[in-house]
Design a protein around this motif. Structure first.
Motif, PDB file in Angstrom:
ATOM      1  N   ASN A  89     -21.424  11.627 -46.855  1.00 50.00           N
ATOM      2  CA  ASN A  89     -21.805  12.662 -47.816  1.00 50.00           C
ATOM      3  C   ASN A  89     -21.414  14.032 -47.261  1.00 50.00           C
ATOM      4  O   ASN A  89     -21.652  14.331 -46.087  1.00 50.00           O
ATOM      5  N   HIS A  90     -20.786  14.858 -48.100  1.00 55.69           N
ATOM      6  CA  HIS A  90     -20.465  16.228 -47.716  1.00 55.69           C
ATOM      7  C   HIS A  90     -21.750  17.034 -47.832  1.00 55.69           C
ATOM      8  O   HIS A  90     -22.164  17.427 -48.920  1.00 55.69           O
ATOM      9  N   VAL A  91     -22.401  17.306 -46.682  1.00 54.91           N
ATOM     10  CA  VAL A  91     -23.747  17.879 -46.704  1.00 54.91           C
ATOM     11  C   VAL A  91     -23.759  19.399 -46.646  1.00 54.91           C
ATOM     12  O   VAL A  91     -24.717  20.026 -47.099  1.00 54.91           O
ATOM     13  N   SER A  92     -22.701  20.027 -46.079  1.00 56.48           N
ATOM     14  CA  SER A  92     -22.745  21.480 -45.954  1.00 56.48           C
ATOM     15  C   SER A  92     -21.384  22.024 -45.549  1.00 56.48           C
ATOM     16  O   SER A  92     -20.489  21.289 -45.119  1.00 56.48           O
ATOM     17  N   ASP A  93     -21.254  23.338 -45.661  1.00 59.26           N
ATOM     18  CA  ASP A  93     -20.136  24.102 -45.103  1.00 59.26           C
ATOM     19  C   ASP A  93     -20.709  25.184 -44.196  1.00 59.26           C
ATOM     20  O   ASP A  93     -21.792  25.725 -44.470  1.00 59.26           O
ATOM     21  N   SER A  94     -19.957  25.507 -43.142  1.00 56.48           N
ATOM     22  CA  SER A  94     -20.428  26.516 -42.191  1.00 56.48           C
ATOM     23  C   SER A  94     -19.333  27.522 -41.893  1.00 56.48           C
ATOM     24  O   SER A  94     -18.158  27.154 -41.782  1.00 56.48           O
ATOM     25  N   GLU A  95     -19.725  28.769 -41.752  1.00 52.24           N
ATOM     26  CA  GLU A  95     -18.881  29.809 -41.173  1.00 52.24           C
ATOM     27  C   GLU A  95     -19.504  30.173 -39.832  1.00 52.24           C
ATOM     28  O   GLU A  95     -20.669  30.571 -39.768  1.00 52.24           O
ATOM     29  N   ILE A  96     -18.732  30.015 -38.754  1.00 53.63           N
ATOM     30  CA  ILE A  96     -19.301  30.125 -37.414  1.00 53.63           C
ATOM     31  C   ILE A  96     -18.473  31.112 -36.583  1.00 53.63           C
ATOM     32  O   ILE A  96     -17.241  31.028 -36.551  1.00 53.63           O
ATOM     33  N   GLU A  97     -19.157  32.017 -35.919  1.00 49.73           N
ATOM     34  CA  GLU A  97     -18.523  32.912 -34.954  1.00 49.73           C
ATOM     35  C   GLU A  97     -19.036  32.548 -33.562  1.00 49.73           C
ATOM     36  O   GLU A  97     -20.251  32.483 -33.328  1.00 49.73           O
TER      37      GLU A  97
END
Length: 533
Positions: A89-97
């Motif tokens: 399941n595609h549970v989330s997207d993240s933008e990470i620094e």
């Protein structure tokens, strides 16, 4: 590695000795010259030396003190799908620094996450660690945030994941390197090396044509599969400041040894695209602190080792909104919800305990074995003359069944959806080495062999196709996981409607609802009101 190892036409498992022939002497001497000052490697391995040079050179790589990058990540969960044998399941997207100093074990990780499952929400989280002390800021989506302390398991998991995603730095900072048997991966023959670095063993696969790392994996523990290969595959290499960097990474967590018939994408947990990267940027003195948030010592004890040993698990939890996840294995409370009925609380996920005349029944096995062992100890102290005889699993999602192994090892009979018996059989065999006592439920049925009446019913729904609810008729009480959570503000109207319709369809006499989330009980009227009945 978990990929198939071969040498010639004969498959082997042992490391391959390397023999030097006269016609290979010149490349060997060149390799030794390049590797001067690096960890000892089997003499004459020119490919490893060529790979280091292709990546930028050992001296250049070791000279990197700081990595600053921004990435976009798609997060998938193999055990949060609708069907146990379905795709992740595609549970989330993240933008990470990320700001990382490898040699000093320092990091600053700022994450903006958009979750799609189990609820659509946005979370911001900041973690800092200076090698000894750490702090965090942000909200946890599963339970009240525990405060500014950075959990040791989480710090260890983050550090290990950073190393996993940077094969060039692993190679440059290796303590030792051993050549293993070559491997076949998707039809390609790869050279495989075992690297000791950053307090772990890694298997690095190098493509002999490009002399670039194709894959890195490390063996970890997993509540469901036991031993797993936590792996990254690399692609889209580009040169940044004289160093080759992969701009695409794909992460999988697969059973080790692999399943007899693996499915495509069955083990996918992440796809990462590198948006920006800078090597050795200027770094201020306060880079590894949070303004206004006190830091605290992060001990490198048992909890650190726990996070280091199953880093994938803690970061997969974070990808679903558990941004401040910490140890939930120790606090065990029994909240009485009826005569001989208790909600087992103390974590973000709960059980129902049914006390029978001569034994105990639990519903669900949340999170991980460590919590289940604590529950077993608490049950023995409170009901020393009543063993745990049954465990009913509501569905296959790993946050509700990841703690199954200790219960099966204690001899409990496992009652679950008939569709999942193959999964649980393989899970118990891998984690305990025993064959479990399994009972499958298709549409409805009584729990066999338990002296108090307990009934189980299947619920057609949009969350998990194998979902079961548990009815205790003598108390007019019903337990469910995820569909409706009494005592919690956030609810999913569709899942709640599906639960209400199932109760109505089966004609169940229900006065009280208890959940695997939330806290305490609510009357059936609260569910009826939510769904407009």
């Amino acid at each position: 590695m978990s990929i198939e190892r071969v040498r010639g036409r004969r498959r082997v498992a042992a490391p391959v000795p390397i023999r030097i022939r006269l016609r290979h002497l010149l490349p060997c001497l060149l390799a030794l010259a390049i590797l001067a000052g690096t960890p000892a490697l089997a003499a004459g391995d020119a490919l490893y030396a060529r790979a280091l040079e292709t990546l930028g050179g050992a001296d250049r790589l070791r000279a990197i003190t700081t990595v600053h990058e921004r990435v976009h990540a798609q997060n998938f969960e193999p055990f949060q799908n609708r069907a146990a044998d379905g795709p992740p399941n595609h549970v989330s997207d993240s933008e990470i620094e990320i700001l990382w100093q490898p040699a000093m074990a320092r990091f600053r990780i700022a994450t903006r996450i958009e979750t799609f499952h189990p609820f659509h929400a946005f979370y911001d989280n900041l973690e800092v660690f200076d090698g000894k002390r750490g702090a965090r800021e942000g909200k946890d989506g599963f339970r009240p945030s525990p405060g500014p302390a950075l959990a040791p398991a989480r710090a260890a998991a983050e550090l290990k994941a950073l190393w996993l995603g940077h094969p060039a730095l692993l190679m440059a900072h290796a303590d030792s390197v051993t050549r293993l048997a070559d491997a076949l991966d998707a039809g390609r023959r790869l050279a495989v090396y075992e690297i000791a670095a950053a307090d772990a063993l890694w298997h690095l696969a190098i493509d002999p044509d490009s002399a670039l790392p194709a894959k890195v994996e490390t063996v970890e523990r997993d509540p469901v599969w036991g031993r797993v290969a936590n792996s990254y595959r690399f692609a889209n290499w580009r040169v940044v400041d004289g160093v080759r960097v992969p701009f695409r990474r794909e992460q999988t967590v697969a059973p080790a040894p692999a399943r007899a018939a693996p499915r495509p994408y069955a083990d996918l947990v992440g796809r990462v695209v590198l948006r920006e990267i800078a090597l050795d940027p200027p770094t201020g003195p306060d880079a590894f602190t949070i303004d206004g948030v006190p830091s605290a010592n992060v001990p490198r004890g048992d909890l650190w080792a726990w996070g280091h040993g199953m880093s994938h698990w803690f970061l997969r939890r974070a990808a679903m909104g558990g941004q401040a996840d910490e140890d939930q294995s120790q606090t065990i409370d029994f909240l009485e919800v009826g005569a001989g009925l208790y909600q087992v609380t103390g974590s973000s996920h709960h059980n129902l305990l049914v006390v029978g005349p001569d034994s105990l029944l639990l519903v669900d096995a949340p999170l991980y074995p460590e919590r289940s062992r604590s529950i077993l100890s608490a049950l023995t102290r409170r009901w020393p003359d009543k063993p745990l005889s049954h465990v009913v699993l509501t569905h296959h999602h790993n946050d509700h069944m990841g703690g199954l192994a200790p219960y099966a090892a204690a001899g409990a009979r496992i009652v679950a959806s008939a569709a999942d018996l193959g999964l649980y059989r393989e899970m118990i065999r891998r984690t305990t080495g025993t064959d479990p006592d399994l009972v499958g439920i298709t549409e409805k049925g009584q729990v066999p062999g338990f002296a108090r009446p307990v009934a189980v019913y299947a619920v057609p729904n949009g969350h998990a196709f194998d979902m079961l609810i548990v009815h205790v008729p003598d108390a007019r009480l019903l337990f469910d996981s995820d569909l409706y959570s009494p005592g919690r503000q956030a609810q999913n109207p569709q899942w709640a409607r599906e639960l209400y319709d199932a109760i109505t369809y089966y004609g169940l006499d229900v006065a009280t609802l208890v959940g695997g989330h939330g806290h305490g009980t609510e009357p059936i009227a609260a569910l009826a009101k939510l769904v407009g009945e």
